[in-house]
Design a protein around this motif. Structure first.
Motif, PDB file in Angstrom:
ATOM      1  N   SER A  53       0.839  -1.206   0.000  1.00  0.00           N
ATOM      2  CA  SER A  53       0.000   0.000   0.000  1.00  0.00           C
ATOM      3  C   SER A  53       0.867   1.246   0.000  1.00  0.00           C
ATOM      4  CB  SER A  53      -0.955   0.006   1.197  1.00  0.00           C
ATOM      5  OG  SER A  53      -0.262   0.168   2.417  1.00  0.00           O
ATOM      6  N   LEU A  54       1.995   1.221   0.696  1.00  0.00           N
ATOM      7  CA  LEU A  54       2.897   2.374   0.691  1.00  0.00           C
ATOM      8  C   LEU A  54       3.502   2.574  -0.696  1.00  0.00           C
ATOM      9  CD1 LEU A  54       4.643   1.833   4.141  1.00  0.00           C
ATOM     10  CD2 LEU A  54       2.867   3.502   3.569  1.00  0.00           C
ATOM     11  N   PHE A  55       3.821   1.483  -1.372  1.00  0.00           N
ATOM     12  CA  PHE A  55       4.341   1.590  -2.738  1.00  0.00           C
ATOM     13  C   PHE A  55       3.286   2.192  -3.657  1.00  0.00           C
ATOM     14  CE2 PHE A  55       4.646  -0.210  -7.017  1.00  0.00           C
ATOM     15  CZ  PHE A  55       5.884   0.299  -7.390  1.00  0.00           C
ATOM     16  N   ARG A  56       2.050   1.685  -3.559  1.00  0.00           N
ATOM     17  CA  ARG A  56       0.969   2.218  -4.403  1.00  0.00           C
ATOM     18  C   ARG A  56       0.751   3.697  -4.135  1.00  0.00           C
ATOM     19  NH1 ARG A  56      -2.801  -1.076  -2.363  1.00  0.00           N
ATOM     20  NH2 ARG A  56      -1.772  -3.075  -2.303  1.00  0.00           N
ATOM     21  N   PHE A  57       0.770   4.088  -2.866  1.00  0.00           N
ATOM     22  CA  PHE A  57       0.585   5.492  -2.513  1.00  0.00           C
ATOM     23  C   PHE A  57       1.702   6.354  -3.106  1.00  0.00           C
ATOM     24  CE2 PHE A  57       1.566   9.085   0.222  1.00  0.00           C
ATOM     25  CZ  PHE A  57       0.354   9.751   0.223  1.00  0.00           C
ATOM     26  N   GLY A  58       2.940   5.915  -2.937  1.00  0.00           N
ATOM     27  CA  GLY A  58       4.073   6.669  -3.470  1.00  0.00           C
ATOM     28  C   GLY A  58       4.043   6.763  -4.985  1.00  0.00           C
ATOM     29  N   ALA A  60       1.352   6.579  -6.910  1.00  0.00           N
ATOM     30  CA  ALA A  60       0.245   7.466  -7.281  1.00  0.00           C
ATOM     31  C   ALA A  60       0.648   8.928  -7.098  1.00  0.00           C
ATOM     32  CB  ALA A  60      -0.997   7.147  -6.461  1.00  0.00           C
ATOM     33  N   ALA A  61       1.331   9.250  -6.000  1.00  0.00           N
ATOM     34  CA  ALA A  61       1.769  10.627  -5.764  1.00  0.00           C
ATOM     35  C   ALA A  61       2.757  11.069  -6.837  1.00  0.00           C
ATOM     36  CB  ALA A  61       2.383  10.757  -4.375  1.00  0.00           C
ATOM     37  N   LEU A  62       3.686  10.188  -7.191  1.00  0.00           N
ATOM     38  CA  LEU A  62       4.656  10.502  -8.234  1.00  0.00           C
ATOM     39  C   LEU A  62       3.964  10.744  -9.571  1.00  0.00           C
ATOM     40  CD1 LEU A  62       7.635  10.634  -9.212  1.00  0.00           C
ATOM     41  CD2 LEU A  62       7.418   8.204  -9.698  1.00  0.00           C
ATOM     42  N   LEU A  63       3.057   9.849  -9.939  1.00  0.00           N
ATOM     43  CA  LEU A  63       2.367   9.987 -11.222  1.00  0.00           C
ATOM     44  C   LEU A  63       1.472  11.220 -11.247  1.00  0.00           C
ATOM     45  CD1 LEU A  63       1.531   6.253 -11.957  1.00  0.00           C
ATOM     46  CD2 LEU A  63       3.352   7.654 -12.951  1.00  0.00           C
ATOM     47  N   ASP A  64       0.815  11.539 -10.123  1.00  0.00           N
ATOM     48  CA  ASP A  64       0.006  12.757 -10.051  1.00  0.00           C
ATOM     49  C   ASP A  64       0.878  13.995 -10.257  1.00  0.00           C
ATOM     50  OD1 ASP A  64      -2.262  11.263  -9.600  1.00  0.00           O
ATOM     51  OD2 ASP A  64      -2.341  11.688  -7.440  1.00  0.00           O
ATOM     52  N   GLY A  65       2.053  13.992  -9.649  1.00  0.00           N
ATOM     53  CA  GLY A  65       2.974  15.111  -9.813  1.00  0.00           C
ATOM     54  C   GLY A  65       3.448  15.248 -11.249  1.00  0.00           C
ATOM     55  N   LEU A  66       3.765  14.126 -11.881  1.00  0.00           N
ATOM     56  CA  LEU A  66       4.176  14.165 -13.291  1.00  0.00           C
ATOM     57  C   LEU A  66       3.043  14.657 -14.181  1.00  0.00           C
ATOM     58  CD1 LEU A  66       6.256  10.876 -13.574  1.00  0.00           C
ATOM     59  CD2 LEU A  66       7.110  13.224 -13.681  1.00  0.00           C
ATOM     60  N   ALA A  67       1.830  14.196 -13.914  1.00  0.00           N
ATOM     61  CA  ALA A  67       0.681  14.628 -14.722  1.00  0.00           C
ATOM     62  C   ALA A  67       0.469  16.133 -14.594  1.00  0.00           C
ATOM     63  CB  ALA A  67      -0.570  13.869 -14.286  1.00  0.00           C
TER      64      ALA A  67
END
Length: 75
Positions: A53-58, A60-67
């Motif tokens: 879950s921590l990997f998924r959260f990280g 998602a945060a990375l991809l949101d920032g890139l988007a």
């Protein structure tokens, strides 16, 4: 995800990451119950704090920032 540091810590201390997280539950609950960190309490509500879950959260945060960064590029 590099789990080697966690594996090394487990071998050295004899406590797995999951065991450590369970042992910290009372401390986390005290932070939430105290009301000093409402954003933390909201983020923690219903959270499953596992490596996956921590990997998924990280991720998602990375991809949101890139988007957001890609969307901000002038065209």
């Amino acid at each position: 995800m590099d789990l080697e540091p966690e594996s090394a810590a487990e071998r050295a201390g004899g406590v797995s990451g999951e065991q450590w997280m369970r042992a910290q539950e009372d401390r986390l609950a005290a932070l939430v119950d105290g009301g000093a960190f409402p954003a933390f309490a909201g983020a923690r509500a219903g959270a499953a704090l596992s490596p996956e879950s921590l990997f998924r959260f990280g991720l998602a945060a990375l991809l949101d920032g890139l988007a957001a960064r890609i969307a901000a590029v002038p065209r």
